[in-house]
Motif scaffolding. Structure first.
Motif, PDB file in Angstrom:
ATOM      1  N   GLN A 163      10.457  32.410  23.986  1.00  0.00           N
ATOM      2  CA  GLN A 163       9.517  32.720  24.823  1.00  0.00           C
ATOM      3  C   GLN A 163       8.484  33.647  24.178  1.00  0.00           C
ATOM      4  N   ALA A 164       8.992  34.583  23.532  1.00  0.00           N
ATOM      5  CA  ALA A 164       8.149  35.796  23.118  1.00  0.00           C
ATOM      6  C   ALA A 164       7.529  35.057  21.706  1.00  0.00           C
TER       7      ALA A 164
ATOM      8  N   MET B 247      22.504  33.332  24.882  1.00  0.00           N
ATOM      9  CA  MET B 247      21.401  32.232  25.362  1.00  0.00           C
ATOM     10  C   MET B 247      20.466  32.923  25.846  1.00  0.00           C
ATOM     11  N   TYR B 248      20.783  34.045  26.463  1.00  0.00           N
ATOM     12  CA  TYR B 248      19.555  34.744  27.264  1.00  0.00           C
ATOM     13  C   TYR B 248      18.634  35.467  26.332  1.00  0.00           C
ATOM     14  N   ALA B 249      19.251  36.085  24.930  1.00  0.00           N
ATOM     15  CA  ALA B 249      18.477  36.802  24.042  1.00  0.00           C
ATOM     16  C   ALA B 249      17.659  35.696  23.294  1.00  0.00           C
TER      17      ALA B 249
ATOM     18  N   GLY C 239      34.235  35.123  26.524  1.00  0.00           N
ATOM     19  CA  GLY C 239      33.646  34.118  25.918  1.00  0.00           C
ATOM     20  C   GLY C 239      32.224  33.803  26.516  1.00  0.00           C
ATOM     21  N   ARG C 240      32.636  33.519  27.739  1.00  0.00           N
ATOM     22  CA  ARG C 240      31.419  33.006  28.637  1.00  0.00           C
ATOM     23  C   ARG C 240      30.309  34.066  28.712  1.00  0.00           C
ATOM     24  N   LEU C 241      30.738  35.094  29.033  1.00  0.00           N
ATOM     25  CA  LEU C 241      29.740  36.373  29.187  1.00  0.00           C
ATOM     26  C   LEU C 241      29.175  36.591  27.714  1.00  0.00           C
ATOM     27  N   LEU C 242      29.770  36.662  26.683  1.00  0.00           N
ATOM     28  CA  LEU C 242      28.972  36.833  25.416  1.00  0.00           C
ATOM     29  C   LEU C 242      28.144  35.665  25.162  1.00  0.00           C
TER      30      LEU C 242
END
Length: 264
Positions: free
Chosen positions: A114-115, A106-108, A98-101
């Motif tokens: 930003q874009a 969040m990164y996406a 779950g943390r990895l997902l």
């Protein structure tokens, strides 16, 4: 070892020789391996992939902290040297997945935001540049005399704003109209034939102020009735004091009603 019973009641024990595991041999896993063990193996693999990605990202971004964290995911560093990452074997497998997902989500989202900001900023810059160019083109199409008079008006407006008059560039057209009707844009114009001239106080300058009015409404340091900016300052302050603004200026009001210009 196996135990067998004979018909006569005797028990016979048979010893089965122990098989040696040869190098390169593989042990067949039981199909009934606990599910937790399988999930753990998958999570470890995911942790390795995440650690590899973190190291690759740190290598390109130059972040030593991220590099250490990525190495910790691969088991290259102790946990205490990579405090931003918790290794797989320290947490519940389900929560680690779950943390990895969540991290990837969040990164996406951050990348998208930003874009979006970059695109919005670029669009705003293009619109501002287009607006500025359109205004420049409009200015260039104006006669040189109009550009000169409007430059004086803009300078006067800045000074008036700095001294408490509630005015902005939205009044440029109104002031320009008054100036062209009163003096035809000539800062040295002097009226020697009207009633003011008969009383010995001829109207002077761009907005045709008489000397007493100019002295009453000029600003300190702007004392020359024939100086374009000085004359405009006094004429505007007089208009505000007597009529409350250009919306009640008699010449502009009569023109808006379809009539001719009237002196003020």
């Amino acid at each position: 070892m196996a135990r067998h019973s004979k018909a006569d009641g005797r028990t016979v024990y048979t010893v089965v020789p122990r098989q040696e595991v040869k190098p390169g041999a593989h042990r067949v896993e039981d199909d009934k391996v606990p599910l937790a063990h399988r999930v753990s193996a998958i999570v470890v693999a995911a942790g390795v992939a995440a650690g590899t990605a973190a190291i690759a990202n740190a290598a390109t971004s130059g972040s030593s902290t991220e590099l250490a964290a990525g190495a910790a995911e691969l088991g290259a560093l102790p946990d205490q040297q990579a405090k931003t990452i918790t290794t797989v074997h320290d947490v519940n497998p389900g929560s680690q997945v779950g943390r990895l997902l969540q991290f990837q989500q969040m990164y996406a989202q951050q990348t998208f935001q930003q874009a979006t900001k970059v695109a919005a900023d670029a669009h705003a810059q293009r619109e501002a540049a287009a607006k500025a160019e359109a205004e420049r083109q409009i200015e260039m199409r104006k006669p040189a005399k109009q550009r000169e008079v409007e430059a004086w008006i803009k300078d006067a407006i800045k000074i008036l704003q700095a001294n408490g008059t509630n005015i902005d560039n939205g009044s440029i057209d109104e002031i320009y109209t008054i100036i062209m009707k009163e003096s035809n844009g000539n800062p040295n114009a002097v009226n020697n034939w009207d009633s003011n001239a008969m009383r010995g106080t001829p109207s002077k300058g761009l907005m045709q102020c008489i000397d007493p009015t100019f002295r009453a409404y000029k600003l300190a340091g702007y004392d020359n009735i024939l100086a374009p900016v000085d004359n405009i300052i006094a004429g505007v302050r007089y208009t505000y004091a007597r009529y409350g603004g250009f919306h009640n200026h008699p010449g502009l009001v009569n023109m808006n009603l379809g009539g001719g210009y009237l002196g003020y």
